[in-house]
Enzyme design. Structure first.
Site, PDB file in Angstrom:
ATOM      1  N   LYS A 172      37.548  33.918  72.137  1.00  0.00           N
ATOM      2  CA  LYS A 172      38.315  34.966  72.824  1.00  0.00           C
ATOM      3  C   LYS A 172      37.379  36.036  73.381  1.00  0.00           C
ATOM      4  CE  LYS A 172      42.392  37.900  71.837  1.00  0.00           C
ATOM      5  NZ  LYS A 172      43.406  38.241  70.821  1.00  0.00           N
ATOM      6  N   SER A 184      48.257  37.731  72.113  1.00  0.00           N
ATOM      7  CA  SER A 184      47.283  37.956  73.154  1.00  0.00           C
ATOM      8  C   SER A 184      46.225  36.862  73.291  1.00  0.00           C
ATOM      9  CB  SER A 184      46.576  39.293  72.908  1.00  0.00           C
ATOM     10  OG  SER A 184      45.855  39.257  71.692  1.00  0.00           O
ATOM     11  N   SER A 215      48.833  37.700  67.306  1.00  0.00           N
ATOM     12  CA  SER A 215      48.143  37.177  68.496  1.00  0.00           C
ATOM     13  C   SER A 215      47.425  35.851  68.342  1.00  0.00           C
ATOM     14  CB  SER A 215      47.142  38.206  69.006  1.00  0.00           C
ATOM     15  OG  SER A 215      47.810  39.138  69.800  1.00  0.00           O
TER      16      SER A 215
END
Ligand code: GLN
Length: 464
Positions: free
Chosen positions: A67, A142, A166
């Protein structure tokens, strides 16, 4: 060859028996990205092959997607924001050090909601990621880029971060496995801080077995993160627990409005499979669980407002060329550099911390956070696992949740365990009539990830 279907152990076996080289394996996934990323937008940047350390570790040579909020020296990390568009990490995160030591090469950095605030990856400065199972739908967020990358076979596994859901929610929407480790199990050093008392790094994988392998690799104590918990401490929690097969279900909480009936139906069908295989299902009462979302949306913005103060256009990242006085320059940089959702959280957070409102909001939320945490820990004195669905419905369409509150409701089932710190695992549990995945969400006592893996593997085997 269908390498994208293989688990980490199988890929490792191919490397070991020299059916494939490390570079070929890496290039296989790069090729998948080249062909797939234009339509999915899971990666914001990819890297070329660097021959990493060869070790005996099960992840050695198995490429990873990370990420865009986790630091690797010299690589860009932007947290999906214009504010950090060209920012380069000046040091390695703790997990980067681990991957370098093990010798797991980095495929690229994955798309995310701006500064990890969101549940759809729609707030990314780099445009939304699409759900590989239905490109008209969001991948969740996310960590939507990480989940979509794994679901689309563009990476064998990925790292995400989870502050309120997330990792688990995008894993659920993309039909893969997502683990939020216990708070303190994985070092946060080098993770861009969003809400520091809630943030956790964890894996998104194709199976529970893979999640376990990645967790085992990254769950090291880190003396440089003061919230990282030493292993002796973790063992104290593990000793108290839990060889049983009792699953607690907060029924009253589940049967409230706003949860899709088919989600509940799938959930109860999953439970009855577990029951048939020897688990006992009991109803548990967590009377303040339905306050968790409200508590989260006070505590989280409060911490956000403090963590985001550093993006002032002076120290790093984007700086507006608006040449007024210092205050003008702050305002202009933050106005242009940050998106709406981030600004909304900063304003909410500043408000709940402001003098006069502090006691009424922030302190009250902290008290409730303690109460909810206590209720959850107490529940584990008579159950071994808590189960709920991961999300209140399946993946939604782009633009469907324009009202921020409706987006916040996405976190209904995941948020309580960020408040309490418990580990939680999301596992696919079937498909709806549009072929969108459902998922079940298991929660274990603090530092008892092993229990999650045991129950999770059993559940997966029942789904075959
Ligand atoms: N959707 C939640 C939020 O927007 C959770 C985000 C996260 O876990 N990073 O705050």
């Amino acid at each position: 060859m269908n390498l994208e279907k293989l688990g980490i152990k199988e890929l490792q076996e191919m490397l070991r028996t020299e059916k494939i080289t490390r570079e070929e394996l890496f290039l296989f996934f790069q090729d998948k990205i080249k062909n797939g990323n234009e339509s999915i937008n899971a990666f914001v940047e990819t890297y070329s092959f660097e021959d990493a350390n060869k070790t005996e570790h099960p992840l050695s040579g198995i490429p990873v997607a990370v990420k865009d909020n986790i630091a690797f020296t010299g690589k860009k990390m932007s947290a999906g924001s214009k504010m950090l568009e060209n920012y380069q990490a000046p040091y390695d995160s703790a997990v980067a050090e681990i991957f370098k030591e093990i010798g797991a090469p980095l495929l690229g950095r994955t798309n995310m909601d701006e500064f990890a605030m969101g549940s759809s990856t729609e707030t990314s400065y780099y445009g939304a990621t699409k759900n590989p199972l239905d490109t008209l739908r969001v991948p969740g967020g996310s960590s939507g880029g990480s989940a979509a990358a794994v679901a689309a076979g563009m990476a064998p596994y990925a790292l995400g971060s989870d502050t309120g859901g997330s990792i688990r929610q995008p894993a659920a929407y993309c039909g893969v496995v997502g683990l939020k480790p216990s708070y303190g199990a994985v070092s946060r050093r080098g993770l861009i801080a969003m809400s520091s008392s809630l943030d956790v790094i964890g894996p998104i994988t194709k199976s529970v077995e893979d999640a376990e392998l990645v967790f085992e690799a990254i769950a090291r104590h880190d003396p440089l993160d003061s919230t990282s918990v030493p292993h002796e401490e973790r063992r104290k929690f593990q000793e108290k627990n839990i060889n049983g097969k009792v699953i607690g279900v907060p029924k009253a909480f589940l049967e409230r409005e706003g949860i899709a009936p088919d989600v509940l139906e799938n959930f109860y069908a999953s439970l009855s499979k577990m029951e048939k295989s020897g688990y006992r299902i009991v109803d548990i009462d967590l009377p303040h669980l339905d306050q968790a979302l409200a508590v989260y949306y006070i505590v989280q913005p409060a911490e956000v407002s403090s963590n985001m103060a550093r993006y002032d256009g002076v120290r790093f990242g984007f700086s507006s060329d608006h040449a007024g006085d210092l205050l003008d320059s702050y305002v202009s940089t933050r106005t242009k550099g940050l998106g709406d959702e981030v600004k909304r959280r900063i304003m909410l957070g500043t408000y709940v911390l402001s003098s006069g409102y502090h006691d009424e909001y922030y302190y009250k939320a902290q008290k409730l956070r303690n109460l909810i945490t206590r209720e959850i820990q107490e529940a584990f004195s008579h159950v071994d696992i808590i189960a709920t669905p991961t999300t209140p419905h399946t993946a939604f369409r782009f633009g469907e949740k324009k009202d921020p509150l409706s987006m916040y409701l996405e976190d209904l089932f995941t948020v309580p365990y960020n408040l309490s710190g418990n580990p939680a695992l999301s596992i696919p549990s079937g498909f709806d009539q549009d072929k969108l995945p459902y998922s079940i969400h298991f929660v274990a006592p603090l530092f008892c990830e092993k229990k999650l893996f045991e129950v999770g593997k059993e559940f997966e085997s029942l789904m075959l």
